[in-house]
Design an enzyme around this catalytic site. Structure first.
Site, PDB file in Angstrom:
ATOM      1  N   PRO A  23      27.371  18.821  46.518  1.00 16.12           N
ATOM      2  CA  PRO A  23      27.548  17.412  46.893  1.00 16.12           C
ATOM      3  C   PRO A  23      26.473  16.542  46.258  1.00 16.12           C
ATOM      4  CG  PRO A  23      27.575  18.857  48.814  1.00 16.12           C
ATOM      5  CD  PRO A  23      27.098  19.680  47.675  1.00 16.12           C
ATOM      6  N   CYS A  25      25.325  12.460  46.119  1.00 20.87           N
ATOM      7  CA  CYS A  25      25.532  11.079  46.563  1.00 20.87           C
ATOM      8  C   CYS A  25      25.692  10.154  45.357  1.00 20.87           C
ATOM      9  CB  CYS A  25      24.362  10.624  47.420  1.00 20.87           C
ATOM     10  SG  CYS A  25      24.276  11.441  49.020  1.00 20.87           S
ATOM     11  N   ALA A  62      27.779  13.670  50.618  1.00 25.97           N
ATOM     12  CA  ALA A  62      27.526  13.454  52.048  1.00 25.97           C
ATOM     13  C   ALA A  62      28.351  12.271  52.535  1.00 25.97           C
ATOM     14  CB  ALA A  62      26.040  13.200  52.270  1.00 25.97           C
ATOM     15  N   GLN A 104      31.386  17.295  52.357  1.00 26.46           N
ATOM     16  CA  GLN A 104      30.191  17.493  53.175  1.00 26.46           C
ATOM     17  C   GLN A 104      30.137  16.398  54.239  1.00 26.46           C
ATOM     18  OE1 GLN A 104      26.084  16.487  51.752  1.00 26.46           O
ATOM     19  NE2 GLN A 104      25.779  18.706  51.840  1.00 26.46           N
ATOM     20  N   TYR A 186      18.193  14.958  57.093  1.00 26.32           N
ATOM     21  CA  TYR A 186      19.160  14.160  57.831  1.00 26.32           C
ATOM     22  C   TYR A 186      19.265  14.653  59.275  1.00 26.32           C
ATOM     23  CZ  TYR A 186      19.886  12.393  53.163  1.00 26.32           C
ATOM     24  OH  TYR A 186      19.668  11.846  51.934  1.00 26.32           O
ATOM     25  N   ARG A 234      24.968  23.606  55.185  1.00 26.55           N
ATOM     26  CA  ARG A 234      23.818  23.485  54.274  1.00 26.55           C
ATOM     27  C   ARG A 234      22.553  23.325  55.094  1.00 26.55           C
ATOM     28  NH1 ARG A 234      22.908  20.109  48.657  1.00 26.55           N
ATOM     29  NH2 ARG A 234      23.591  22.124  47.844  1.00 26.55           N
ATOM     30  N   ARG A 328      22.932  18.465  39.005  1.00 26.88           N
ATOM     31  CA  ARG A 328      22.607  17.644  37.837  1.00 26.88           C
ATOM     32  C   ARG A 328      23.147  18.234  36.539  1.00 26.88           C
ATOM     33  NH1 ARG A 328      16.436  15.664  39.511  1.00 26.88           N
ATOM     34  NH2 ARG A 328      17.036  15.066  41.621  1.00 26.88           N
TER      35      ARG A 328
END
Length: 365
Positions: A23, A25, A62, A104, A186, A234, A328
């Site tokens: 995932p 963002c 997310a 996610q 989070y 996760r 990435r």
């Protein structure tokens, strides 16, 4: 066949290979108006390209289960049916290109209501500019962010219900795999770590109490989605800070999560505190995945500067992980899966889209 390009079955879902898209963002959803929190053409093209590039599973970023759970005002959500319908279009595109689709589900807690990373400002977005008040297990701010309010029992119950409802919408949108975000500082991670959870009730203190939220969420989601759908969690296997979570802590919570109905542990690290200390390099989080896999006796994924097919294959061959998640490297090369297969001498019949077959073999001049 290499391990990387061998299939993996979780519950009633078989994934074509073990090289997945983590995932990531994008901070690109609508931030106001009737389409708030909805994915759009950016998300469709961004995610579908990885399916064309050979990914076994593409996990969407997310996605907040409530409006106040968004990391930024531009983050997507799944708290209403309009968002569900917008995600269905993205899922269909991923499926059409040969991959399975995951999402996610997340709540950012005290790290919500922040400026997206490519904005000119940093820190918390004030209410007058579209921000909101945040919540956490304890009223302790992340450094540089606005202070959150501590959730009460009713608020915690509402969070669990929000994850359950979002899981139902995810299935109705067509997602094949669900992941719960318990990492990167989070809300679920905030409850897990003693650095952010100073409660003295049933939600704080011992590791078992601090893990209560994730376990209740796992149970609620599993009850909602039934027995066929894989459920990933996760975790940050280390807070990379004194007094924080250790791989041994996270392995124990992983065992509890598997017992509660999870199937697979996605191992990452850090993100909870600004004073974390990380030594970053190729495969730097792989030892954490290996440790959790060993202690929890559960299947895990590894992530963290994994950039070649040979590197990914070696991690699997060494028994450090069962799946490779990359982020990435997929951004640098949306056809990472096709490249990794070529590096390993693989030729999976279902990997290349038929539209791209003319490029499958480089012809000699």
């Amino acid at each position: 066949m290499s391990l990387l390009f061998s299939p993996l079955t979780l519950r009633e879902v078989t994934l074509r290979n073990r090289l997945w898209v983590a995932p990531m963002c994008q901070y690109s959803a609508s931030s106001s108006g009737p389409d708030i929190g909805q994915p759009n053409d950016w998300h469709l093209v961004h995610l579908a390209q990885f399916a064309s590039g050979g990914a076994g599973l593409v996990i969407a970023e997310a996605t907040a289960v409530v409006p106040e759970g968004r990391i930024s005002p531009q983050c997507p959500g799944l708290w209403n049916d309009e968002q569900r319908d917008a995600w269905r279009r993205v899922v269909d595109a991923i499926h059409h290109r040969g991959s399975l689709a995951g999402i996610q589900l997340a709540h950012a807690g005290r790290k919500a209501s922040t400026w997206r990373p490519f904005a000119d400002q940093h820190g918390s977005v004030p209410p007058e500019e579209g921000g909101w008040s945040t919540v956490a297990p304890s009223a302790i701010a992340y450094e540089g962010y606005a202070a959150p309010s501590a959730l009460d029992a009713e608020g915690i119950a509402a969070v669990v219900e929000a994850f359950r409802a979002a899981a139902r919408r995810a299935l109705d949108a067509g997602f094949d795999v669900l992941e719960l975000h318990g990492a990167h500082g989070y809300l679920i991670h905030q409850f897990l770590s003693p650095l952010s959870n100073e409660r003295d009730d049933q939600w704080g203190g011992s590791l078992e109490n601090r893990a209560r939220l994730i376990l209740e969420v796992v149970r609620a989601v599993r009850t909602e989605i039934g027995e066929a759908v894989p459920l990933l969690v996760r975790f940050s296997a280390s807070d990379a800070a004194p007094g924080g979570l250790t791989p041994e802590d996270v392995a124990q919570v992983s065992r509890w999560a598997i017992d509660a109905g999870a199937d697979f542990i996605d191992v990452s690290s850090a993100g909870l505190v600004a004073h974390q200390q990380l030594q970053v390099g190729p495969g730097y989080q792989v030892p954490l995945a290996a440790r959790v896999r060993e202690l929890a006796e559960a299947p895990v994924s590894a992530v963290g500067i994994i950039t070649t097919g040979a590197q990914a294959e070696q991690i699997l061959q060494d028994g450090h992980a069962d799946v490779i998640l990359a982020a990435r490297e997929w951004l640098r090369d949306p056809h990472f899966g096709l490249r990794a297969a070529a590096e390993l001498g693989e030729d999976p019949a279902d990997l290349w889209p038929p539209q791209y077959l003319r490029a499958h073999r480089v012809r000699k001049a």
